[in-house]
Motif scaffolding. Structure first.
Motif, PDB file in Angstrom:
ATOM      1  N   ARG A 169      44.631  43.920  49.249  1.00  0.00           N
ATOM      2  CA  ARG A 169      43.629  44.696  49.973  1.00  0.00           C
ATOM      3  C   ARG A 169      42.311  43.920  49.986  1.00  0.00           C
ATOM      4  N   ILE A 170      42.397  42.665  50.404  1.00  0.00           N
ATOM      5  CA  ILE A 170      41.230  41.792  50.485  1.00  0.00           C
ATOM      6  C   ILE A 170      41.151  41.278  51.916  1.00  0.00           C
ATOM      7  N   SER A 171      40.066  41.633  52.600  1.00  0.00           N
ATOM      8  CA  SER A 171      39.945  41.261  54.010  1.00  0.00           C
ATOM      9  C   SER A 171      39.510  39.809  54.175  1.00  0.00           C
ATOM     10  N   VAL A 172      39.880  39.276  55.321  1.00  0.00           N
ATOM     11  CA  VAL A 172      39.456  37.930  55.703  1.00  0.00           C
ATOM     12  C   VAL A 172      37.936  37.860  55.701  1.00  0.00           C
ATOM     13  N   LEU A 173      37.299  38.876  56.266  1.00  0.00           N
ATOM     14  CA  LEU A 173      35.840  38.870  56.368  1.00  0.00           C
ATOM     15  C   LEU A 173      35.191  38.878  54.989  1.00  0.00           C
ATOM     16  N   ARG A 174      35.750  39.613  54.054  1.00  0.00           N
ATOM     17  CA  ARG A 174      35.190  39.632  52.695  1.00  0.00           C
ATOM     18  C   ARG A 174      35.245  38.251  52.067  1.00  0.00           C
ATOM     19  N   VAL A 175      36.372  37.584  52.195  1.00  0.00           N
ATOM     20  CA  VAL A 175      36.509  36.238  51.623  1.00  0.00           C
ATOM     21  C   VAL A 175      35.520  35.293  52.286  1.00  0.00           C
ATOM     22  N   ALA A 176      35.491  35.309  53.617  1.00  0.00           N
ATOM     23  CA  ALA A 176      34.619  34.390  54.349  1.00  0.00           C
ATOM     24  C   ALA A 176      33.151  34.626  54.011  1.00  0.00           C
ATOM     25  N   GLU A 177      32.742  35.886  53.968  1.00  0.00           N
ATOM     26  CA  GLU A 177      31.336  36.165  53.667  1.00  0.00           C
ATOM     27  C   GLU A 177      30.988  35.795  52.233  1.00  0.00           C
TER      28      GLU A 177
ATOM     29  N   GLU B 271      36.543  27.756  45.247  1.00  0.00           N
ATOM     30  CA  GLU B 271      37.108  27.932  43.901  1.00  0.00           C
ATOM     31  C   GLU B 271      36.487  29.143  43.203  1.00  0.00           C
ATOM     32  N   ASP B 272      35.169  29.284  43.307  1.00  0.00           N
ATOM     33  CA  ASP B 272      34.494  30.437  42.707  1.00  0.00           C
ATOM     34  C   ASP B 272      34.937  31.743  43.361  1.00  0.00           C
ATOM     35  N   ALA B 273      35.083  31.731  44.687  1.00  0.00           N
ATOM     36  CA  ALA B 273      35.525  32.927  45.400  1.00  0.00           C
ATOM     37  C   ALA B 273      36.931  33.313  44.956  1.00  0.00           C
ATOM     38  N   ALA B 274      37.809  32.335  44.824  1.00  0.00           N
ATOM     39  CA  ALA B 274      39.176  32.608  44.369  1.00  0.00           C
ATOM     40  C   ALA B 274      39.157  33.236  42.987  1.00  0.00           C
ATOM     41  N   ASP B 275      38.345  32.689  42.114  1.00  0.00           N
ATOM     42  CA  ASP B 275      38.255  33.218  40.752  1.00  0.00           C
ATOM     43  C   ASP B 275      37.689  34.637  40.756  1.00  0.00           C
ATOM     44  N   GLN B 276      36.645  34.864  41.501  1.00  0.00           N
ATOM     45  CA  GLN B 276      36.009  36.185  41.531  1.00  0.00           C
ATOM     46  C   GLN B 276      36.944  37.248  42.116  1.00  0.00           C
ATOM     47  N   LEU B 277      37.699  36.888  43.140  1.00  0.00           N
ATOM     48  CA  LEU B 277      38.572  37.855  43.802  1.00  0.00           C
ATOM     49  C   LEU B 277      39.968  37.937  43.177  1.00  0.00           C
ATOM     50  N   GLY B 278      40.267  37.028  42.269  1.00  0.00           N
ATOM     51  CA  GLY B 278      41.574  37.020  41.627  1.00  0.00           C
ATOM     52  C   GLY B 278      42.690  36.591  42.562  1.00  0.00           C
ATOM     53  N   ILE B 279      42.381  35.637  43.440  1.00  0.00           N
ATOM     54  CA  ILE B 279      43.364  35.126  44.389  1.00  0.00           C
ATOM     55  C   ILE B 279      43.469  33.612  44.245  1.00  0.00           C
TER      56      ILE B 279
ATOM     57  N   LEU C  19      43.430  29.613  45.522  1.00  0.00           N
ATOM     58  CA  LEU C  19      42.603  28.794  46.398  1.00  0.00           C
ATOM     59  C   LEU C  19      43.249  28.703  47.779  1.00  0.00           C
ATOM     60  N   ALA C  20      44.564  28.668  47.840  1.00  0.00           N
ATOM     61  CA  ALA C  20      45.268  28.645  49.128  1.00  0.00           C
ATOM     62  C   ALA C  20      44.955  29.903  49.935  1.00  0.00           C
ATOM     63  N   GLU C  21      44.862  31.052  49.269  1.00  0.00           N
ATOM     64  CA  GLU C  21      44.534  32.295  49.968  1.00  0.00           C
ATOM     65  C   GLU C  21      43.109  32.259  50.513  1.00  0.00           C
ATOM     66  N   VAL C  22      42.193  31.700  49.757  1.00  0.00           N
ATOM     67  CA  VAL C  22      40.814  31.557  50.241  1.00  0.00           C
ATOM     68  C   VAL C  22      40.801  30.693  51.487  1.00  0.00           C
ATOM     69  N   HIS C  23      41.486  29.566  51.441  1.00  0.00           N
ATOM     70  CA  HIS C  23      41.488  28.657  52.590  1.00  0.00           C
ATOM     71  C   HIS C  23      42.210  29.268  53.793  1.00  0.00           C
ATOM     72  N   ALA C  24      43.253  30.045  53.565  1.00  0.00           N
ATOM     73  CA  ALA C  24      43.933  30.728  54.670  1.00  0.00           C
ATOM     74  C   ALA C  24      42.993  31.732  55.332  1.00  0.00           C
ATOM     75  N   ALA C  25      42.237  32.471  54.520  1.00  0.00           N
ATOM     76  CA  ALA C  25      41.280  33.429  55.067  1.00  0.00           C
ATOM     77  C   ALA C  25      40.180  32.718  55.857  1.00  0.00           C
ATOM     78  N   LEU C  26      39.690  31.621  55.325  1.00  0.00           N
ATOM     79  CA  LEU C  26      38.656  30.861  56.030  1.00  0.00           C
ATOM     80  C   LEU C  26      39.194  30.288  57.335  1.00  0.00           C
TER      81      LEU C  26
END
Length: 93
Positions: A21-29, A39-47, A49-56
């Protein structure tokens, strides 16, 4: 491979990471507006790094959709501000 999905009834059908339940917009913002590294976003959201890059990647591939989602959020926030009750005045003042 990480999938971005739209599921009726999950986050209002907004694009999000599959199975989360983590939106693309939340990750990007989180990355773009706060200056956090992916890397920090992945750690903070518990996801991952691949998921962060997919969202971006999705964010950058769908600029009109992201603009529309931000506009909808601004409109909703404005509506809520207009209809929200103000807190009562403190007693004795």
């Amino acid at each position: 491979m990480v999938d971005i999905v739209r599921t009726e009834g999950v986050l209002g059908g907004k694009p999000c990471l599959d199975g989360r339940r983590i939106s693309v917009l939340r990750v990007a913002e989180l990355v773009l507006n706060t200056g956090r590294s992916p890397e920090d976003a992945a750690d903070q959201l518990g996801i991952s790094l691949a998921e962060v890059h997919a969202a971006l990647a999705y964010y950058y591939e769908h600029p009109e959709e992201m603009h529309e989602l931000r506009r909808e959020r601004r409109d909703l926030e404005a509506e809520l501000r207009e209809t929200a009750l103000s807190p009562p005045d403190p007693v004795g003042q």
